[in-house]
Design a protein around this motif. Structure first.
Motif, PDB file in Angstrom:
ATOM      1  N   ALA A 117      -6.366 130.869  58.108  1.00 55.97           N
ATOM      2  CA  ALA A 117      -5.128 131.393  58.694  1.00 55.97           C
ATOM      3  C   ALA A 117      -4.138 131.824  57.604  1.00 55.97           C
ATOM      4  CB  ALA A 117      -4.491 130.344  59.594  1.00 55.97           C
ATOM      5  N   TYR A 118      -4.133 131.116  56.473  1.00 57.11           N
ATOM      6  CA  TYR A 118      -3.245 131.520  55.381  1.00 57.11           C
ATOM      7  C   TYR A 118      -3.540 132.946  54.917  1.00 57.11           C
ATOM      8  CZ  TYR A 118      -1.685 126.667  54.713  1.00 57.11           C
ATOM      9  OH  TYR A 118      -1.134 125.428  54.870  1.00 57.11           O
ATOM     10  N   TYR A 119      -4.840 133.312  54.934  1.00 56.81           N
ATOM     11  CA  TYR A 119      -5.235 134.601  54.369  1.00 56.81           C
ATOM     12  C   TYR A 119      -5.542 135.658  55.433  1.00 56.81           C
ATOM     13  CZ  TYR A 119      -5.867 132.068  49.950  1.00 56.81           C
ATOM     14  OH  TYR A 119      -5.667 131.321  48.814  1.00 56.81           O
ATOM     15  N   HIS A 120      -5.422 135.323  56.715  1.00 57.46           N
ATOM     16  CA  HIS A 120      -5.936 136.230  57.735  1.00 57.46           C
ATOM     17  C   HIS A 120      -5.171 137.552  57.802  1.00 57.46           C
ATOM     18  CE1 HIS A 120      -2.537 134.926  60.201  1.00 57.46           C
ATOM     19  NE2 HIS A 120      -2.874 135.840  61.106  1.00 57.46           N
ATOM     20  N   ASP A 121      -3.904 137.544  57.443  1.00 57.07           N
ATOM     21  CA  ASP A 121      -3.102 138.772  57.483  1.00 57.07           C
ATOM     22  C   ASP A 121      -2.804 139.318  56.088  1.00 57.07           C
ATOM     23  OD1 ASP A 121      -2.949 139.236  60.155  1.00 57.07           O
ATOM     24  OD2 ASP A 121      -1.069 138.178  60.485  1.00 57.07           O
ATOM     25  N   LEU A 122      -3.692 139.035  55.130  1.00 58.41           N
ATOM     26  CA  LEU A 122      -3.486 139.531  53.767  1.00 58.41           C
ATOM     27  C   LEU A 122      -3.388 141.054  53.734  1.00 58.41           C
ATOM     28  CD1 LEU A 122      -3.424 139.033  50.670  1.00 58.41           C
ATOM     29  CD2 LEU A 122      -5.935 139.121  50.718  1.00 58.41           C
ATOM     30  N   GLY A 123      -4.080 141.718  54.640  1.00 60.73           N
ATOM     31  CA  GLY A 123      -4.058 143.187  54.664  1.00 60.73           C
ATOM     32  C   GLY A 123      -2.695 143.770  54.950  1.00 60.73           C
ATOM     33  N   LYS A 124      -1.780 142.988  55.530  1.00 55.20           N
ATOM     34  CA  LYS A 124      -0.436 143.496  55.818  1.00 55.20           C
ATOM     35  C   LYS A 124       0.374 143.720  54.550  1.00 55.20           C
ATOM     36  CE  LYS A 124       0.005 141.466  60.451  1.00 55.20           C
ATOM     37  NZ  LYS A 124       0.770 140.576  61.335  1.00 55.20           N
ATOM     38  N   THR A 125      -0.055 143.130  53.451  1.00 55.49           N
ATOM     39  CA  THR A 125       0.686 143.328  52.199  1.00 55.49           C
ATOM     40  C   THR A 125       0.538 144.760  51.684  1.00 55.49           C
ATOM     41  OG1 THR A 125      -1.220 142.563  50.907  1.00 55.49           O
ATOM     42  CG2 THR A 125       0.413 140.906  51.555  1.00 55.49           C
ATOM     43  N   LYS A 126      -0.416 145.512  52.222  1.00 53.89           N
ATOM     44  CA  LYS A 126      -0.611 146.894  51.796  1.00 53.89           C
ATOM     45  C   LYS A 126       0.505 147.792  52.341  1.00 53.89           C
ATOM     46  CE  LYS A 126      -4.383 150.176  51.147  1.00 53.89           C
ATOM     47  NZ  LYS A 126      -5.818 150.471  51.431  1.00 53.89           N
ATOM     48  N   ARG A 127       0.938 147.535  53.604  1.00 57.39           N
ATOM     49  CA  ARG A 127       2.062 148.268  54.226  1.00 57.39           C
ATOM     50  C   ARG A 127       2.899 147.256  54.995  1.00 57.39           C
ATOM     51  NH1 ARG A 127      -2.670 150.688  55.400  1.00 57.39           N
ATOM     52  NH2 ARG A 127      -3.157 152.710  54.440  1.00 57.39           N
ATOM     53  N   PRO A 128       3.614 146.359  54.308  1.00 61.05           N
ATOM     54  CA  PRO A 128       4.301 145.245  54.976  1.00 61.05           C
ATOM     55  C   PRO A 128       5.370 145.684  55.967  1.00 61.05           C
ATOM     56  CG  PRO A 128       4.973 145.402  52.686  1.00 61.05           C
ATOM     57  CD  PRO A 128       3.816 146.344  52.853  1.00 61.05           C
ATOM     58  N   HIS A 129       6.061 146.790  55.714  1.00 59.34           N
ATOM     59  CA  HIS A 129       7.196 147.158  56.562  1.00 59.34           C
ATOM     60  C   HIS A 129       6.769 147.748  57.891  1.00 59.34           C
ATOM     61  CE1 HIS A 129       9.834 146.192  53.289  1.00 59.34           C
ATOM     62  NE2 HIS A 129       9.266 147.103  52.473  1.00 59.34           N
ATOM     63  N   PHE A 130       5.488 147.983  58.080  1.00 60.27           N
ATOM     64  CA  PHE A 130       5.016 148.482  59.375  1.00 60.27           C
ATOM     65  C   PHE A 130       4.717 147.339  60.350  1.00 60.27           C
ATOM     66  CE2 PHE A 130       4.424 152.260  56.874  1.00 60.27           C
ATOM     67  CZ  PHE A 130       4.631 153.291  57.772  1.00 60.27           C
ATOM     68  N   PHE A 131       5.005 146.092  59.927  1.00 63.21           N
ATOM     69  CA  PHE A 131       4.780 144.944  60.790  1.00 63.21           C
ATOM     70  C   PHE A 131       6.107 144.254  61.025  1.00 63.21           C
ATOM     71  CE2 PHE A 131       0.952 145.974  58.543  1.00 63.21           C
ATOM     72  CZ  PHE A 131      -0.006 145.961  59.550  1.00 63.21           C
ATOM     73  N   ILE A 132       6.414 143.969  62.279  1.00 63.63           N
ATOM     74  CA  ILE A 132       7.758 143.630  62.716  1.00 63.63           C
ATOM     75  C   ILE A 132       8.327 142.396  62.046  1.00 63.63           C
ATOM     76  CG2 ILE A 132       6.990 142.255  64.687  1.00 63.63           C
ATOM     77  CD1 ILE A 132       9.327 143.585  66.244  1.00 63.63           C
ATOM     78  N   GLU A 133       7.447 141.421  61.700  1.00 63.11           N
ATOM     79  CA  GLU A 133       7.973 140.199  61.100  1.00 63.11           C
ATOM     80  C   GLU A 133       8.537 140.440  59.701  1.00 63.11           C
ATOM     81  OE1 GLU A 133       3.484 140.044  60.189  1.00 63.11           O
ATOM     82  OE2 GLU A 133       4.818 140.712  61.790  1.00 63.11           O
TER      83      GLU A 133
END
Length: 763
Positions: A572-588
């Motif tokens: 779970a710590y690493y499951h959303d690692l891909g969001k670091t590529k375009r972080p601002h496109f994810f609401i959190e």
């Protein structure tokens, strides 16, 4: 540590591990290892000894075998030692009396027939005389005289001839038994035939009485003549004139009637001899039996015994090699069947099978090395063998059930390897010791996944080893000194400590070399200072916080259904690692900035959102992360639908929008951990968006999310059951009770779209 390269990333192994014959090859290697390390322990010991020389040492039998030559000799002696068994045939006297009576009855019958013939002749002659007298006295007509003459002639012609003595003799001989007829003389039979009926009765009674009197006693074969003489005297004593022919005939009949009645009982004798043979036990040369003492002369008998047990240099035996081969084939076949049948990683993962082979080899090599320490001649030093190291490594890296089965294999193999101090091919004490030592670490270590448990397991193994050694010493019932007992127990206790130390020392090498996601590795990956976690924290702080919350939910849910909670947490710590590529496109991660999705098309937003699981998986692969972590990152969304952007796309065009374009390409969750992380990920985002959440509202939402995923087929490829899904829902609700966060809730008419947007954007 994250940069370590495991064997799975080596090109040569990537080509080999999926080869159709690689598993067969690895099991063959297991067999070769086992055979190679044990074959020296079954090579028959040979001695250069000649008959007549003196033994330089005590020589004991290495096997238990029957000395057939000695057994046969003892049985032959027992057979010959049984004396013949004689028995009195009481029926013989009666038989002989009946035979004598039959002879007398036959003679009487012949006499009656002779008398009847004489009477018949006399009657005819008398009738003729009467006819002649009548013819002379009366005057008859011519015709009547002629009739009388014819009648006389007819009667005269019908007169039978009298039976002569010779005819009577022949008739008697034809009636009586052939053997009897040959033994009795003609003179005797003629005399009896000529004797009157009254005298014949007297002769019969006298003869049978003499026979009965003599044969009432036991008569052996060599006593028959003496017995006949006694019968003869009895007949003479009962006769007035022994010189008469009738007396001599009676004597001969009496002597004829006397036979031996105390004879060899062949059936009883043979039965007694067979019982004597059966009472002889097989002569066995027992394993460990002293065949010759030091300084004793080697006789031919001792030499033959040495040859029989295979200790002579000119006595070649290949059976031990063949027997060992058969045993190894059976062991490895059973091991292969179990490893291929048990529901563990070895069943499908050839990398883990290779690791198992290496652990097995290291353990067996260590056992072989320790077995050579008996040359030091220190009592009990071989009990220092840290065999529990192998099963502890297998338990930690693979599976506890595999370790238990391996314990049995190691026990059997160890009993062969440690046979240097045993007179036989197997050393059962070491086999039992290795078995209990091996399973001790498995039982204790299997209760916890903490690394400190290995050291505690070492202590537990050492204590159990001490008790096992104590039990074995008592079972032997030998004379042991306190120093010797203490030495044995000390080496046994040290075995557990060494096993723990070696396990801790080798564990990192196996983890790194084979990419095993052990407890140690998972704890290492959960370190916040890990480069990838630092990257999430710095580049996407909202995602980091979200991942921590998902980790809390996942770990509890996994442990509630028996899954690996620590793996779920780290995944779970690493499951959303891909969001670091375009972080601002994810609401959190949109802190006081506009939502960039409002300025782009739903298709583009969909592409960005859907890419994050696979971007994360690619980053994890680049950093050589374990495949289990990569799988969670890639599978936690499965093939779910981005409903918010799907409905937005449908609203912006009148054309049909294919639902498949707005679904994640998958794969669906393959393990319980991946499925539970996916549920927790969706639940955390949804609950965070709720306004004034209550326990009832949270439980309703959680169960609805799980139901939607179930109906969408997202759990089709993992082994979660409906009961486990209910338990997971309960666990997640319990965890969420203390972690409510107030978030803006979307209006009711777009609540489903808002929820989908939150779930999509938050991932």
């Amino acid at each position: 540590m994250g940069k370590r390269t495991s064997i799975d990333h080596l090109k040569w192994w990537q080509k080999m591990k999926n080869h159709r014959y690689i598993r067969i090859f690895l099991f063959v290697v297991l067999g070769i290892i086992t055979y190679s390390l044990t074959v020296t322990n079954v090579i028959p010991e040979t001695l250069e000894i000649d008959p007549g020389t003196v033994a330089e040492q005590d020589i004991r039998s290495p096997i238990t075998i029957e000395n057939k030559e000695e057994t046969d000799r003892l049985k032959q002696d027992a057979y010959e030692s049984v004396e013949p068994i004689y028995s009195t045939k009481t029926r013989y006297a009666q038989n002989q009396i009946e035979r004598i009576n039959d002879i007398f009855q036959t003679i009487k019958q012949v006499q009656r027939e002779a008398r009847e013939r004489e009477e018949e002749i006399t009657a005819i002659e008398r009738e003729i005389e009467l006819l002649l007298e009548r013819a002379e006295e009366e005057e008859e007509q011519v015709m009547e005289e002629e009739d009388t003459e014819e009648l006389i002639e007819t009667l005269t012609a019908s007169i039978p001839l009298p039976i002569t003595i010779d005819e009577q003799l022949e008739k008697v001989r034809n009636i009586i038994h052939e053997h009897t007829a040959q033994d009795l003389s003609d003179e005797t039979l003629v005399t009896l035939i000529q004797t009157s009926e009254e005298d014949l009765e007297i002769a019969q009674e006298t003869t049978t009485s003499a026979i009965y009197a003599v044969m009432s006693d036991d008569i052996q074969v060599d006593e028959v003549e003496e017995a006949r003489t006694r019968a003869e005297r009895l007949v003479i004593n009962s006769t007035d004139d022994p010189s008469l022919h009738r007396a001599r005939a009676m004597i001969e009949m009496a002597r004829f009637g006397i036979i031996a009645n105390y004879l060899l009982d062949e059936e009883a004798t043979e039965e007694a001899r067979e019982q004597a043979v059966e009472a002889i036990d097989s002569v066995m040369i027992r394993e460990g039996q002293l065949i010759v003492e030091e300084g004793q002369m080697i006789t031919s008998e001792i030499y033959n015994r040495l040859a029989l047990v295979g200790l002579l240099d000119d006595y070649s035996i290949i059976y031990p090699y063949v027997g060992l081969g058969i045993l190894v084939i059976i062991l490895i076949s059973m091991l292969a069947y179990y490893l291929n049948d048990a529901n563990t990683s070895i069943k499908t993962n050839n990398t883990h099978l290779l690791m198992y082979v290496i652990i097995y080899f290291v353990t067996l090599a260590l056992i072989k090395l320790v077995s050579l320490t008996h040359l030091i001649e220190v009592n009990g030093i071989t009990y220092i063998v840290p065999v529990a190291m192998g099963t502890m490594l297998i338990t930690t890296l693979i599976n506890s059930r595999i370790a238990l089965f391996t314990s049995m294999v190691l026990a059997i193999v160890s009993s062969i390897i440690f046979n240097d101090q045993s007179s036989g091919i197997l050393d059962y004490s070491h086999g039992v010791y290795v078995f209990f030592s091996s399973i001790a670490g498995v039982f204790f270590l299997n209760k916890s996944n903490k690394i400190m448990r290995i050291l505690q397991s070492g202590i537990f193994v050492g204590l159990l080893n001490v008790f096992v050694i104590l039990a074995l010493i008592m079972l032997r019932n030998g004379q042991y000194g306190m120093i010797e007992i203490g030495t044995h127990m000390g080496f046994a206790a040290m075995s557990g400590f060494l096993a723990a130390v070696l396990t801790l020392g080798l564990l990192p090498f196996f983890e790194a070399g084979f990419g095993v996601l052990s407890t140690t590795k998972l704890i290492e990956l959960s370190n916040p200072n890990h480069p990838l976690l630092r990257k999430i924290l710095l580049d996407a702080p909202g995602t980091y916080h979200h991942s921590v919350m998902v980790a809390n939910l996942s770990e509890g849910a996994c442990e509630s259904v028996g899954a690996n909670g620590l793996l779920a947490r780290v995944g779970a710590y690493y499951h959303d690692l891909g969001k670091t590529k375009r972080p601002h496109f994810f609401i959190e991660n949109q802190m006081k900035i506009d939502n960039p999705h409002d300025k782009i098309s739903p298709q583009l937003s969909k592409t960005i959102i859907i890419a994050h699981p696979y971007d994360g998986a690619e980053l994890l692969r680049e950093h050589k992360m374990p495949k289990e972590i990569i799988g969670i990152a890639e599978q936690h969304h499965g093939t779910t639908l981005l409903k918010y952007f799907y409905h937005k796309a449908k609203q912006e065009t009148d054309k049909e929008v294919p639902e498949e374009e707005f679904r994640y390409p998958g794969p669906k969750a393959q393990t319980k951990e991946s499925a539970i992380v996916g549920i927790a990920d969706c639940v955390e985002a949804a609950v965070r968006s709720m306004n004034k959440p209550t326990p009832d509202k949270i439980e309703t939402l959680v169960r609805k999310i799980i139901t939607d995923r179930l109906e969408d087929g997202q759990f089709d490829e993992c082994d979660l059951t409906l009961k486990e899904l209910s338990i997971i829902a309960t666990s997640i609700c319990e965890t969420l009770h203390g972690t409510f966060h107030t978030r803006i809730e979307y209006p009711e008419d777009i609540s489903r779209k808002g929820e989908d947007k939150i779930k999509g954007d938050d991932k």
